[in-house]
Scaffold this motif. Structure first.
Motif, short mmCIF file in Angstrom:
data_model
loop_
_atom_site.label_atom_id
_atom_site.label_comp_id
_atom_site.label_asym_id
_atom_site.label_seq_id
_atom_site.Cartn_x
_atom_site.Cartn_y
_atom_site.Cartn_z
N GLY A 63 58.15 21.69 -50.81
CA GLY A 63 57.28 22.86 -50.90
C GLY A 63 56.46 23.05 -49.64
O GLY A 63 56.28 24.18 -49.16
N GLN A 64 55.96 21.96 -49.08
CA GLN A 64 55.16 22.04 -47.85
C GLN A 64 56.03 22.54 -46.69
O GLN A 64 55.60 23.42 -45.93
N ARG A 65 57.23 21.99 -46.57
CA ARG A 65 58.11 22.42 -45.48
C ARG A 65 58.49 23.89 -45.63
O ARG A 65 58.47 24.65 -44.65
N LEU A 66 58.83 24.30 -46.86
CA LEU A 66 59.19 25.70 -47.07
C LEU A 66 58.00 26.62 -46.83
O LEU A 66 58.14 27.70 -46.26
N SER A 67 56.81 26.20 -47.22
CA SER A 67 55.61 27.01 -46.99
C SER A 67 55.38 27.22 -45.50
O SER A 67 55.03 28.32 -45.06
N GLU A 68 55.57 26.19 -44.70
CA GLU A 68 55.41 26.32 -43.24
C GLU A 68 56.42 27.31 -42.67
O GLU A 68 56.06 28.17 -41.85
N HIS A 69 57.67 27.21 -43.10
CA HIS A 69 58.70 28.15 -42.65
C HIS A 69 58.38 29.56 -43.13
O HIS A 69 58.52 30.53 -42.38
N ALA A 70 57.96 29.69 -44.39
CA ALA A 70 57.65 30.99 -44.97
C ALA A 70 56.51 31.66 -44.21
O ALA A 70 56.56 32.87 -43.93
N ARG A 71 55.50 30.90 -43.85
CA ARG A 71 54.36 31.45 -43.11
C ARG A 71 54.84 32.01 -41.77
O ARG A 71 54.46 33.11 -41.36
N ARG A 72 55.71 31.27 -41.10
CA ARG A 72 56.24 31.71 -39.81
C ARG A 72 57.13 32.96 -39.99
O ARG A 72 57.01 33.93 -39.26
N ILE A 73 57.99 32.94 -41.01
CA ILE A 73 58.88 34.07 -41.29
C ILE A 73 58.08 35.33 -41.60
O ILE A 73 58.37 36.42 -41.07
N LEU A 74 57.07 35.21 -42.45
CA LEU A 74 56.27 36.36 -42.82
C LEU A 74 55.49 36.91 -41.63
O LEU A 74 55.35 38.12 -41.46
N GLY A 75 55.00 36.02 -40.76
CA GLY A 75 54.32 36.46 -39.54
C GLY A 75 55.26 37.21 -38.61
O GLY A 75 54.90 38.25 -38.04
N GLN A 76 56.48 36.68 -38.45
CA GLN A 76 57.46 37.35 -37.60
C GLN A 76 57.86 38.70 -38.18
O GLN A 76 58.05 39.67 -37.44
N LEU A 77 57.98 38.77 -39.49
CA LEU A 77 58.31 40.04 -40.13
C LEU A 77 57.19 41.06 -39.91
O LEU A 77 57.45 42.21 -39.58
N ASP A 78 55.94 40.64 -40.08
CA ASP A 78 54.81 41.53 -39.82
C ASP A 78 54.84 42.05 -38.39
O ASP A 78 54.64 43.25 -38.14
N ASP A 79 55.12 41.16 -37.43
CA ASP A 79 55.20 41.57 -36.02
C ASP A 79 56.32 42.58 -35.81
O ASP A 79 56.14 43.59 -35.13
N ALA A 80 57.49 42.31 -36.38
CA ALA A 80 58.64 43.20 -36.22
C ALA A 80 58.37 44.57 -36.83
O ALA A 80 58.70 45.60 -36.24
N LEU A 81 57.75 44.60 -38.01
CA LEU A 81 57.45 45.87 -38.66
C LEU A 81 56.40 46.65 -37.88
O LEU A 81 56.50 47.88 -37.75
N SER A 82 55.41 45.96 -37.34
CA SER A 82 54.39 46.62 -36.53
C SER A 82 55.01 47.22 -35.28
O SER A 82 54.72 48.36 -34.90
N GLU A 83 55.89 46.46 -34.65
CA GLU A 83 56.55 46.93 -33.43
C GLU A 83 57.44 48.13 -33.74
O GLU A 83 57.43 49.13 -33.02
N ALA A 84 58.20 48.06 -34.82
CA ALA A 84 59.12 49.14 -35.18
C ALA A 84 58.37 50.42 -35.54
O ALA A 84 58.85 51.52 -35.27
N GLY A 86 55.55 51.32 -34.27
CA GLY A 86 54.73 51.76 -33.16
C GLY A 86 53.29 51.31 -33.24
O GLY A 86 52.45 51.76 -32.48
N ARG A 87 52.98 50.42 -34.16
CA ARG A 87 51.61 49.92 -34.31
C ARG A 87 51.53 48.50 -33.79
O ARG A 87 51.02 47.61 -34.46
N SER A 88 52.01 48.29 -32.61
CA SER A 88 52.05 46.92 -32.09
C SER A 88 50.80 46.58 -31.29
O SER A 88 50.85 45.81 -30.35
N GLY A 89 49.68 47.13 -31.67
CA GLY A 89 48.41 46.85 -31.00
C GLY A 89 47.93 45.45 -31.32
O GLY A 89 48.66 44.62 -31.88
#
Length: 153
Positions: A63-84, A86-89
């Protein structure tokens, strides 16, 4: 294996909040709905992610390992959606502190913190224990030392 983003968000919230009830509140879900989501994730993966008793809740090693990966994945997804979109401020700055850490300045600081920089959001969240503050700091800034931060004065 059909894992959805809501499953990852649920696991991260449980890890951060340390109770199903608090995680459900953070996700704007009912406690039974969050419990079902966690059970679905564990069933789909075929592994126990959270050890639950009536007195405590803790992530297993998996659970701890998956949570660490999930946190990184969700952060990358947020970045990608912001960039796509046009809100990449600039991303919001998140600070966590023990509720009384600033003494009589705590409430005014929370109340006016977001007004200091136009265009930036602020959110005030109180951490009830120094341990939770240290855990949050290490998750936000992984380069932090493994021990609790020390006051420098």
């Amino acid at each position: 294996m059909n894992v959805e983003l809501r499953h990852l968000r649920a696991l991260v919230a449980i890890d951060e909040e340390r109770t199903i009830t608090d995680a459900a509140i953070a996700l704007h879900l009912s406690q039974p709905a969050l419990s079902r989501t966690l059970e679905q994730l564990e069933s789909r993966l075929g592994v126990r992610l959270v050890e639950r008793t009536t007195r405590r809740l803790a992530l297993t090693g998996a659970g701890q390992r998956l949570s660490e990966h999930a946190r990184r994945i969700l952060g990358q997804l947020d970045d990608a959606l912001s960039e796509a979109s046009g809100r990449s401020g600039p991303r919001p700055l998140r600070l966590a502190f023990a509720w009384a850490a600033l003494g009589r300045h705590t409430v005014p600081c929370c109340a006016t913190g977001g007004n200091a920089t136009p265009g930036h959001r602020s959110r005030c969240a109180a951490w009830t224990t120094p341990k939770r503050l240290c855990v949050a700091a290490r998750r936000t800034w992984p380069s932090c030392a493994p021990g609790p931060p020390t006051a420098q004065g």
